[in-house]
Design a protein around this motif. Structure first.
Motif, PDB file in Angstrom:
ATOM      1  N   UNK A 127      -9.895  -0.025   4.023  1.00  0.00           N
ATOM      2  CA  UNK A 127      -9.348   0.351   5.324  1.00  0.00           C
ATOM      3  C   UNK A 127      -9.739  -0.636   6.410  1.00  0.00           C
ATOM      4  N   UNK A 128     -10.976  -1.142   6.345  1.00  0.00           N
ATOM      5  CA  UNK A 128     -11.428  -2.144   7.325  1.00  0.00           C
ATOM      6  C   UNK A 128     -10.575  -3.404   7.242  1.00  0.00           C
ATOM      7  N   UNK A 129     -10.331  -3.856   6.028  1.00  0.00           N
ATOM      8  CA  UNK A 129      -9.531  -5.074   5.838  1.00  0.00           C
ATOM      9  C   UNK A 129      -8.099  -4.843   6.295  1.00  0.00           C
ATOM     10  N   UNK A 130      -7.503  -3.723   5.904  1.00  0.00           N
ATOM     11  CA  UNK A 130      -6.124  -3.441   6.309  1.00  0.00           C
ATOM     12  C   UNK A 130      -6.006  -3.272   7.820  1.00  0.00           C
ATOM     13  N   UNK A 131      -6.999  -2.700   8.447  1.00  0.00           N
ATOM     14  CA  UNK A 131      -6.964  -2.509   9.898  1.00  0.00           C
ATOM     15  C   UNK A 131      -7.039  -3.843  10.632  1.00  0.00           C
ATOM     16  N   UNK A 132      -7.747  -4.813  10.078  1.00  0.00           N
ATOM     17  CA  UNK A 132      -7.938  -6.091  10.760  1.00  0.00           C
ATOM     18  C   UNK A 132      -6.969  -7.184  10.306  1.00  0.00           C
ATOM     19  N   UNK A 133      -5.965  -6.862   9.517  1.00  0.00           N
ATOM     20  CA  UNK A 133      -4.986  -7.870   9.080  1.00  0.00           C
ATOM     21  C   UNK A 133      -4.263  -8.502  10.279  1.00  0.00           C
ATOM     22  N   UNK A 134      -3.825  -7.734  11.297  1.00  0.00           N
ATOM     23  CA  UNK A 134      -3.174  -8.404  12.442  1.00  0.00           C
ATOM     24  C   UNK A 134      -4.094  -9.419  13.129  1.00  0.00           C
ATOM     25  N   UNK A 135      -5.385  -9.138  13.194  1.00  0.00           N
ATOM     26  CA  UNK A 135      -6.316 -10.104  13.785  1.00  0.00           C
ATOM     27  C   UNK A 135      -6.359 -11.381  12.966  1.00  0.00           C
ATOM     28  N   UNK A 136      -6.316 -11.240  11.651  1.00  0.00           N
ATOM     29  CA  UNK A 136      -6.357 -12.420  10.788  1.00  0.00           C
ATOM     30  C   UNK A 136      -5.065 -13.239  10.918  1.00  0.00           C
ATOM     31  N   UNK A 137      -3.940 -12.564  11.136  1.00  0.00           N
ATOM     32  CA  UNK A 137      -2.669 -13.275  11.295  1.00  0.00           C
ATOM     33  C   UNK A 137      -2.602 -14.022  12.631  1.00  0.00           C
ATOM     34  N   UNK A 138      -3.240 -13.503  13.675  1.00  0.00           N
ATOM     35  CA  UNK A 138      -3.200 -14.138  14.984  1.00  0.00           C
ATOM     36  C   UNK A 138      -4.036 -15.410  15.020  1.00  0.00           C
TER      37      UNK A 138
ATOM     38  N   UNK B 251      -6.192 -23.933  12.681  1.00  0.00           N
ATOM     39  CA  UNK B 251      -6.844 -24.894  13.571  1.00  0.00           C
ATOM     40  C   UNK B 251      -8.002 -24.241  14.318  1.00  0.00           C
ATOM     41  N   UNK B 252      -7.813 -22.998  14.755  1.00  0.00           N
ATOM     42  CA  UNK B 252      -8.883 -22.308  15.472  1.00  0.00           C
ATOM     43  C   UNK B 252     -10.079 -22.063  14.568  1.00  0.00           C
ATOM     44  N   UNK B 253      -9.813 -21.766  13.315  1.00  0.00           N
ATOM     45  CA  UNK B 253     -10.910 -21.517  12.389  1.00  0.00           C
ATOM     46  C   UNK B 253     -11.713 -22.787  12.146  1.00  0.00           C
ATOM     47  N   UNK B 254     -11.037 -23.922  11.952  1.00  0.00           N
ATOM     48  CA  UNK B 254     -11.760 -25.159  11.677  1.00  0.00           C
ATOM     49  C   UNK B 254     -12.502 -25.637  12.917  1.00  0.00           C
ATOM     50  N   UNK B 255     -11.925 -25.461  14.114  1.00  0.00           N
ATOM     51  CA  UNK B 255     -12.631 -25.888  15.320  1.00  0.00           C
ATOM     52  C   UNK B 255     -13.836 -24.994  15.581  1.00  0.00           C
ATOM     53  N   UNK B 256     -13.707 -23.710  15.281  1.00  0.00           N
ATOM     54  CA  UNK B 256     -14.845 -22.809  15.451  1.00  0.00           C
ATOM     55  C   UNK B 256     -15.959 -23.160  14.480  1.00  0.00           C
ATOM     56  N   UNK B 257     -15.587 -23.547  13.273  1.00  0.00           N
ATOM     57  CA  UNK B 257     -16.605 -23.928  12.288  1.00  0.00           C
ATOM     58  C   UNK B 257     -17.310 -25.212  12.695  1.00  0.00           C
TER      59      UNK B 257
END
Length: 86
Positions: free
Chosen positions: A57-68, A72-78
């Motif tokens: 349920x946690x993963x399904x609830x946060x899928x829209x956050x993962x799609x947004x 590029x944002x992930x690599x720059x944050x890393x």
């Protein structure tokens, strides 16, 4: 089991047959020592269901956050995290 050690030239079939002959299953059929009530059963089922369904349920609830997030944002944050770590 010691018959296996005496005969080193057993075929696979004879080996399995010898093992099955020496194997005995011990099954006891008795009523339970303590009776479990309906409240305890309901509680156990709820805990079991929550441990299975909560992560999904946690993963399904946060899928829209993962799609947004864009890759590029992930690599720059890393890279920013890596620079602050040193």
């Amino acid at each position: 089991m010691f018959t296996l050690l005496k005969r080193p030239t057993l075929t696979w079939f004879r080996l399995m047959k010898t093992i099955q002959q020496n194997h005995r299953s011990i099954i006891y059929i008795k009523p339970p020592k303590e009776k479990i009530g309906p409240v305890q059963s309901f509680f156990a089922l709820c805990v079991f269901a929550m441990t299975l369904l909560a992560p999904a349920g946690w993963i399904l609830h946060h899928i829209p956050d993962y799609h947004q997030r864009s890759p590029d944002n992930l690599t720059s944050a890393r890279t920013q995290e890596d620079t602050h770590a040193y």
